[in-house]
Design a protein around this motif. Structure first.
Motif, mmCIF file in Angstrom:
data_model
loop_
_atom_site.group_PDB
_atom_site.id
_atom_site.type_symbol
_atom_site.label_atom_id
_atom_site.label_comp_id
_atom_site.label_asym_id
_atom_site.label_seq_id
_atom_site.Cartn_x
_atom_site.Cartn_y
_atom_site.Cartn_z
ATOM 1 N N UNK A 125 2.864 1.200 -8.009
ATOM 2 C CA UNK A 125 3.395 2.362 -7.294
ATOM 3 C C UNK A 125 2.279 3.372 -6.997
ATOM 4 N N UNK A 126 1.263 3.418 -7.849
ATOM 5 C CA UNK A 126 0.130 4.319 -7.552
ATOM 6 C C UNK A 126 -0.647 3.814 -6.333
ATOM 7 N N UNK A 127 -0.731 2.492 -6.208
ATOM 8 C CA UNK A 127 -1.362 1.914 -5.019
ATOM 9 C C UNK A 127 -0.528 2.254 -3.773
ATOM 10 N N UNK A 128 0.787 2.147 -3.903
ATOM 11 C CA UNK A 128 1.671 2.489 -2.781
ATOM 12 C C UNK A 128 1.480 3.948 -2.383
ATOM 13 N N UNK A 129 1.469 4.821 -3.381
ATOM 14 C CA UNK A 129 1.291 6.256 -3.110
ATOM 15 C C UNK A 129 -0.047 6.509 -2.418
ATOM 16 N N UNK A 130 -1.098 5.885 -2.936
ATOM 17 C CA UNK A 130 -2.433 6.088 -2.367
ATOM 18 C C UNK A 130 -2.505 5.610 -0.920
ATOM 19 N N UNK A 131 -1.691 4.599 -0.598
ATOM 20 C CA UNK A 131 -1.729 4.060 0.763
ATOM 21 C C UNK A 131 -0.887 4.877 1.739
ATOM 22 N N UNK A 132 -0.160 5.874 1.215
ATOM 23 C CA UNK A 132 0.633 6.729 2.094
ATOM 24 C C UNK A 132 2.116 6.434 2.096
ATOM 25 N N UNK A 133 2.546 5.517 1.278
ATOM 26 C CA UNK A 133 3.978 5.207 1.193
ATOM 27 C C UNK A 133 4.746 6.374 0.589
ATOM 28 N N UNK A 134 5.955 6.625 1.093
ATOM 29 C CA UNK A 134 6.819 7.632 0.485
ATOM 30 C C UNK A 134 8.130 7.040 -0.013
ATOM 31 N N UNK A 135 8.444 5.829 0.406
ATOM 32 C CA UNK A 135 9.661 5.194 -0.112
ATOM 33 C C UNK A 135 9.468 3.685 -0.255
ATOM 34 N N UNK A 136 8.777 3.307 -1.306
ATOM 35 C CA UNK A 136 8.544 1.883 -1.530
ATOM 36 C C UNK A 136 9.780 1.174 -2.084
ATOM 37 N N UNK A 137 9.701 -0.130 -2.080
ATOM 38 C CA UNK A 137 10.717 -0.962 -2.740
ATOM 39 C C UNK A 137 10.018 -1.789 -3.811
#
Ligand SMILES: [Zn+2]
Length: 507
Positions: free
Chosen positions: A89-101
């Motif tokens: 999820x930290x990778x998702x956040x760093x990539x600009x995601x705001x609503x991952x699954x």
């Protein structure tokens, strides 16, 4: 409240997401064959895949692979999913995601992983939480992820997870905040706001004369803080009454030392830093109450008393050798002023014991960052020490077994006769000794014997298995489990005990 909301997505196609985090020990045979194929193609050119967190772009969408590592060894547990989710999820956040699954790849069928999806979500929440002071300075933008879709979850699961996440978020805030921002009056204010309009009632005792009279041991700890009004103590009382019949009553006392200088037995040699987290027990109890408020479980009534106080040093500070008569009428000889948590909680435990005599199937708990010994003996696990009635009912065992499934691990300790011998009175001038005068970490049975002290000043020594009215009591020492990595100054608070208590009593 900016914890990422859990959203149920029965199938991957149902998930409204901008990044897909796949967690597992093997990404080669996903249910979605085209996804598997695309990953295999990447794997042919990138040896990191499956070994560390990697971000792929597949069909113009973010796919993050978060490997758990091996799951089959005797010593693997569900924290492999918790840890992988944190990284993913930290990778998702760093990539600009705001609503991952989150999608679990080929969930391991071993029963220890039966809550792997829930735990993955809770791991993500742990990773995304930012300290309250940081949010107040930078704004909510530092917690950009607003929701996490959980592939395979149903509405019941997401409802429970949101309740747990809300409770853990509050527990982290209350534990992880610096000593002025979360001084006792402000800790109480946070609780009032947290439970406003909820199913949990809040009462705050602010009056010093009342605290002196009703809680003489807590008053002793607070004495040196009376010189500074903004450091004055508070007792916070929380109560949840379910709709319908009450089948069980949970009764918590939490240690809320917003700062522990050690007092006259001052923490020297660099051991003071991090002591703003000495309120972790009260924080976890308040967090559990928040989960209860949001989830509204049936059949269980929950009462919590929080001792919120600062152990300061000054001309009116208490000192070793003083004898304090507790609420229970026990004459307590002070052994060491840095053993203040048991004093802060003892009178509240006594009051709770009196209430327990008139409640339905009561179970009493103290939750505290109590001893360095718990961390030394157990590492990153909570230590539960219980009395005879609790042991007979397997209360600690059941919570600890669920803790294994919910990434909230604990070890169960025995209460022994040596613990009572250790604190016996040495003269007729007193009835019990609060502590020896060495660090708990170098004291044999350093986390077990304080439970004997709490049982005595709480009056629970008169409610053992052979008594007319046995009362089960479990002391939960979270000094080893309360912050990540045992880093008391910088580690994120873990909200230890919240998820396993919820799993045990609310699901
Ligand atoms: Zn202390």
């Amino acid at each position: 409240m900016a914890y990422p909301h859990a959203v149920a997505a029965p199938q991957l196609a149902d998930a409204n997401h901008d990044a897909l985090i796949i967690i597992g020990d093997d990404f080669s045979s996903l249910a979605d064959a085209s996804l598997s194929q695309a990953i295999s193609a990447q794997q042919a050119v990138d040896a990191r895949i499956g070994k560390q967190v990697t971000l792929l772009v597949i069909d113009s969408k973010r796919v993050i692979l978060a490997p758990t590592g091996p799951l089959n060894r005797d010593y693997d547990d569900v924290r492999r999913y918790f840890d992988a989710a944190k990284q993913g999820v930290l990778e998702a956040k760093a990539s600009g995601s705001t609503q991952p699954a989150i999608l679990l790849a080929n969930v391991n069928q071993d029963s220890r992983y039966k809550h792997a999806l829930e735990v993955a979500y809770l791991g993500a929440c742990q990773a995304l939480w930012q300290p309250l002071e940081a949010r107040e300075f930078h704004g909510q933008a530092i917690e950009p992820i607003s929701q996490i879709s959980l592939v395979g979850a149903d509405e019941a699961m997401s409802k429970a997870l949101n309740a747990i996440a809300a409770g853990q978020y509050a527990a982290r805030d209350l534990c992880g905040t610096e000593p002025e921002r979360m001084a006792p009056p402000r800790f109480a204010d946070y609780c009032v706001e947290l439970f406003a309009g909820s199913k949990v009632s809040v009462e705050v005792i602010s009056d010093i004369n009342t605290i002196d009279k009703d809680y003489p041991m807590m008053s002793t700890v607070a004495r040196a803080s009376y010189a500074v009004e903004r450091h004055h103590p508070r007792v916070v009382k929380l109560e949840y009454v379910p709709e319908g019949d009450v089948e069980r009553t949970l009764m918590f006392v939490g240690k809320g030392l917003v700062y522990d200088t050690g007092g006259a037995d001052l923490k020297v040699g660099g051991f003071m830093a991090g002591m703003s987290r000495d309120k972790g027990g009260a924080a976890s109890v308040a967090g559990f109450m928040k989960s209860v408020a949001d989830f509204a479980p049936k059949g269980v009534k929950v009462i919590a008393y929080l001792a919120v106080v600062r152990n300061s040093i000054g001309s009116d500070c208490f000192v070793p050798d003083e004898i304090i008569t507790s609420r229970e009428g026990v004459r307590v000889r002070i052994g060491n002023t840095d053993a203040e948590g048991r004093l802060a909680m003892g009178d509240l435990l006594s009051e709770m014991k009196d209430r327990a005599l008139n409640e339905v199937n009561p179970e009493l708990f103290t939750v505290a960052t109590l001893t360095g010994h718990a961390a030394r003996a157990m590492g990153p696990y909570s230590a539960y020490v219980e009395n005879g009635p609790a042991r007979a009912a397997k209360i600690s065992r059941q919570i600890a077994d669920l803790g294994d499934l919910w990434a909230d691990g604990a070890e169960v300790s025995r209460s022994r006769r040596e613990d009572y011998d250790f604190i016996r009175p040495r003269t007729l001038a007193d009835d019990v000794l609060s502590s020896n005068n060495a660090a708990s970490a170098v004291t044999a049975r350093g986390h077990q014997f304080p439970m004997a002290f709490l049982a005595i000043v709480g009056g629970l020594d008169k409610h053992g298995t052979e008594s007319a009215q046995p009362l089960p009591y479990v002391h939960m020492d979270i000094a080893g489990s309360g912050v990540e990595g045992g880093d008391w100054q910088h580690g994120k608070p873990t909200a230890a005990t919240v998820s396993s208590l919820f799993a045990r009593y609310c699901l």
